[in-house]
Design an enzyme around this catalytic site. Structure first.
Site, PDB file in Angstrom:
ATOM      1  N   TYR A   1      -4.912   7.532  -9.941  1.00 14.89           N
ATOM      2  CA  TYR A   1      -3.676   6.784  -9.680  1.00 14.89           C
ATOM      3  C   TYR A   1      -2.491   7.762  -9.634  1.00 14.89           C
ATOM      4  CZ  TYR A   1      -0.229   3.018  -9.877  1.00 14.89           C
ATOM      5  OH  TYR A   1       0.809   2.166  -9.581  1.00 14.89           O
ATOM      6  N   ALA A   2      -2.404   8.639 -10.648  1.00 17.48           N
ATOM      7  CA  ALA A   2      -1.293   9.603 -10.689  1.00 17.48           C
ATOM      8  C   ALA A   2      -1.344  10.543  -9.483  1.00 17.48           C
ATOM      9  CB  ALA A   2      -1.333  10.386 -11.999  1.00 17.48           C
TER      10      ALA A   2
ATOM     11  N   SER B   1      -2.714  10.022  -6.588  1.00 20.12           N
ATOM     12  CA  SER B   1      -2.425   9.300  -5.341  1.00 20.12           C
ATOM     13  C   SER B   1      -0.933   9.040  -5.199  1.00 20.12           C
ATOM     14  CB  SER B   1      -3.196   7.973  -5.298  1.00 20.12           C
ATOM     15  OG  SER B   1      -2.683   7.042  -6.229  1.00 20.12           O
TER      16      SER B   1
ATOM     17  N   SER C   1       5.310   5.364  -7.695  1.00 21.41           N
ATOM     18  CA  SER C   1       5.171   4.874  -9.079  1.00 21.41           C
ATOM     19  C   SER C   1       5.784   5.908 -10.017  1.00 21.41           C
ATOM     20  CB  SER C   1       3.679   4.714  -9.388  1.00 21.41           C
ATOM     21  OG  SER C   1       3.454   4.609 -10.786  1.00 21.41           O
TER      22      SER C   1
HETATM   23  P1  NAI Z   1      -0.881  -6.283  -7.453  1.00 19.84           P
HETATM   24  O1  NAI Z   1      -2.219  -6.031  -8.036  1.00 19.84           O
HETATM   25  O2  NAI Z   1      -0.164  -7.536  -7.783  1.00 19.84           O
HETATM   26  O3  NAI Z   1      -0.937  -6.137  -5.864  1.00 19.84           O
HETATM   27  C1  NAI Z   1      -1.691  -5.140  -5.231  1.00 19.84           C
HETATM   28  C2  NAI Z   1      -1.846  -5.497  -3.779  1.00 19.84           C
HETATM   29  O4  NAI Z   1      -2.655  -4.489  -3.159  1.00 19.84           O
HETATM   30  C3  NAI Z   1      -2.569  -6.831  -3.554  1.00 19.84           C
HETATM   31  O5  NAI Z   1      -1.989  -7.517  -2.475  1.00 19.84           O
HETATM   32  C4  NAI Z   1      -3.977  -6.409  -3.201  1.00 19.84           C
HETATM   33  O6  NAI Z   1      -4.662  -7.335  -2.390  1.00 19.84           O
HETATM   34  C5  NAI Z   1      -3.676  -5.130  -2.444  1.00 19.84           C
HETATM   35  N1  NAI Z   1      -4.867  -4.301  -2.324  1.00 19.84           N
HETATM   36  C6  NAI Z   1      -5.603  -3.704  -3.287  1.00 19.84           C
HETATM   37  N2  NAI Z   1      -6.678  -3.099  -2.745  1.00 19.84           N
HETATM   38  C7  NAI Z   1      -6.613  -3.348  -1.402  1.00 19.84           C
HETATM   39  C8  NAI Z   1      -7.451  -3.036  -0.299  1.00 19.84           C
HETATM   40  N3  NAI Z   1      -8.565  -2.321  -0.433  1.00 19.84           N
HETATM   41  N4  NAI Z   1      -7.074  -3.481   0.916  1.00 19.84           N
HETATM   42  C9  NAI Z   1      -5.948  -4.217   1.079  1.00 19.84           C
HETATM   43  N5  NAI Z   1      -5.133  -4.545   0.090  1.00 19.84           N
HETATM   44  C10 NAI Z   1      -5.471  -4.114  -1.144  1.00 19.84           C
HETATM   45  O7  NAI Z   1      -0.013  -5.018  -7.907  1.00 19.84           O
HETATM   46  P2  NAI Z   1       1.531  -4.672  -7.771  1.00 19.84           P
HETATM   47  O8  NAI Z   1       1.997  -4.355  -9.121  1.00 19.84           O
HETATM   48  O9  NAI Z   1       2.258  -5.650  -6.966  1.00 19.84           O
HETATM   49  O10 NAI Z   1       1.421  -3.300  -6.981  1.00 19.84           O
HETATM   50  C11 NAI Z   1       1.915  -3.132  -5.680  1.00 19.84           C
HETATM   51  C12 NAI Z   1       2.198  -1.648  -5.495  1.00 19.84           C
HETATM   52  O11 NAI Z   1       3.212  -1.259  -6.417  1.00 19.84           O
HETATM   53  C13 NAI Z   1       0.983  -0.769  -5.766  1.00 19.84           C
HETATM   54  O12 NAI Z   1       0.975   0.294  -4.831  1.00 19.84           O
HETATM   55  C14 NAI Z   1       1.254  -0.245  -7.162  1.00 19.84           C
HETATM   56  O13 NAI Z   1       0.635   0.992  -7.384  1.00 19.84           O
HETATM   57  C15 NAI Z   1       2.772  -0.129  -7.133  1.00 19.84           C
HETATM   58  N6  NAI Z   1       3.390  -0.104  -8.436  1.00 19.84           N
HETATM   59  C16 NAI Z   1       3.353  -1.174  -9.303  1.00 19.84           C
HETATM   60  C17 NAI Z   1       3.980  -1.090 -10.534  1.00 19.84           C
HETATM   61  C18 NAI Z   1       3.994  -2.212 -11.519  1.00 19.84           C
HETATM   62  O14 NAI Z   1       4.513  -2.019 -12.618  1.00 19.84           O
HETATM   63  N7  NAI Z   1       3.489  -3.379 -11.198  1.00 19.84           N
HETATM   64  C19 NAI Z   1       4.681   0.128 -10.943  1.00 19.84           C
HETATM   65  C20 NAI Z   1       4.642   1.169  -9.960  1.00 19.84           C
HETATM   66  C21 NAI Z   1       4.033   1.060  -8.769  1.00 19.84           C
END
Ligand code: NAI
Length: 250
Positions: A157-158, A160, A144
């Protein structure tokens, strides 16, 4: 401004059978970037397992080559079991992630975010290693912008995400001699359910700093993940690619 990309564009960039006969396991594959990545690899011929919470509400369709499973990555037995049950594994994508915002100032929440965003990645990577080594496969982690700067309102978050980049480099060193590459993407600001956490004022400030003058789409991160798993990246390991519309340059 329109996004110069669509999910269907995958075949315009990559050979449509690029990952045919290969298996891809994606944590956090049930929403946002992970779900788009699942769909992307599916379009490029892979067998995909998209694992995460709320699998029933995943915005992608299950098919013969795309399995969606309910899995909590903080349950070590469940996570290791799901990976070890795979007859073959070519690519592991570690996309599961959460932010608990200012609750992260409280130690139990801090620990929870570290468990989901960082510890689960190490668990999955070690469980997957024998299969990835057999296939000469790869791992892609998801960092991120918060890996590069601190955040008083989301310290876990930061921390991690900084940890994710260092883990990526460490695993890259560990597995290089086995022919397994480990890389990371650092998405900028991507329109997903996670980003809905941010208030309008914060979103406005962010927009002012994005040279591309728009938020990114999940598919634009998925495409870079696919590149990192492809033979085009055969000499690339331990790297983190920002996918941020130039945000880090400003
Ligand atoms: P999202 O909230 O749409 O998806 C997160 C995913 O992680 C979901 O599938 C959820 O079920 C899963 N998850 C959460 N806790 C879990 C657990 N205990 N066990 C299994 N699965 C779990 O978020 P997004 O934006 O798609 O994020 C995906 C990745 O991208 C994350 O690692 C996030 O930190 C990273 N990210 C997202 C950004 C953004 O602007 N959307 C920017 C930078 C990084």
């Amino acid at each position: 401004m329109s996004i110069p990309f669509s999910a269907e564009g995958a075949a315009g960039t990559f050979r449509p059978d690029l990952f045919a006969g290969q298996t891809v396991f994606i944590t956090g594959g049930t929403s946002g970037i992970g779900a788009a990545t699942a769909q992307y690899f599916h379009m490029l011929g892979a067998n995909v397992v998209a694992a995460g919470l709320a699998a029933i509400a995943a915005p992608i369709e299950q098919s013969e080559r795309l399995k969606i499973i309910e899995l909590d990555v903080t349950d070590r037995t469940e996570l290791e079991g799901a990976i070890k049950a795979l007859p073959q594994l070519d690519h592991l994508i570690l996309c599961a992630g959460i932010s608990l915002n200012s609750d992260e100032l409280e130690i139990d929440s801090f620990r929870r975010v570290l468990e989901v965003n960082l510890v689960s990645g190490m668990t999955a990577a070690m469980a997957a290693a024998p299969r990835l080594i057999r296939q000469g496969g790869s791992i892609v982690t998801v960092a991120s912008m918060y890996a590069y700067f601190g955040a008083s309102e989301r310290p876990a978050y930061a921390a991690s995400k900084g940890g994710v980049i260092q883990l990526t480099k460490s695993l890259a060193q560990l597995f290089a001699k086995d022919g397994v590459r480990v890389n990371s993407v650092a998405p900028g600001w991507i329109e997903t359910p996670l980003a809905k956490n941010l208030d309008t004022k914060t979103k406005g400030v962010i927009m002012q700093r994005i040279p591309a003058a728009r938020w990114g789409a999940s598919e634009e991160v998925a495409a870079v993940i696919a590149f990192l798993c492809s033979p085009a990246a055969s000499y690339l390991t331990g790297a983190t690619l920002p996918v941020d519309g130039g945000y880090l340059t400003s």
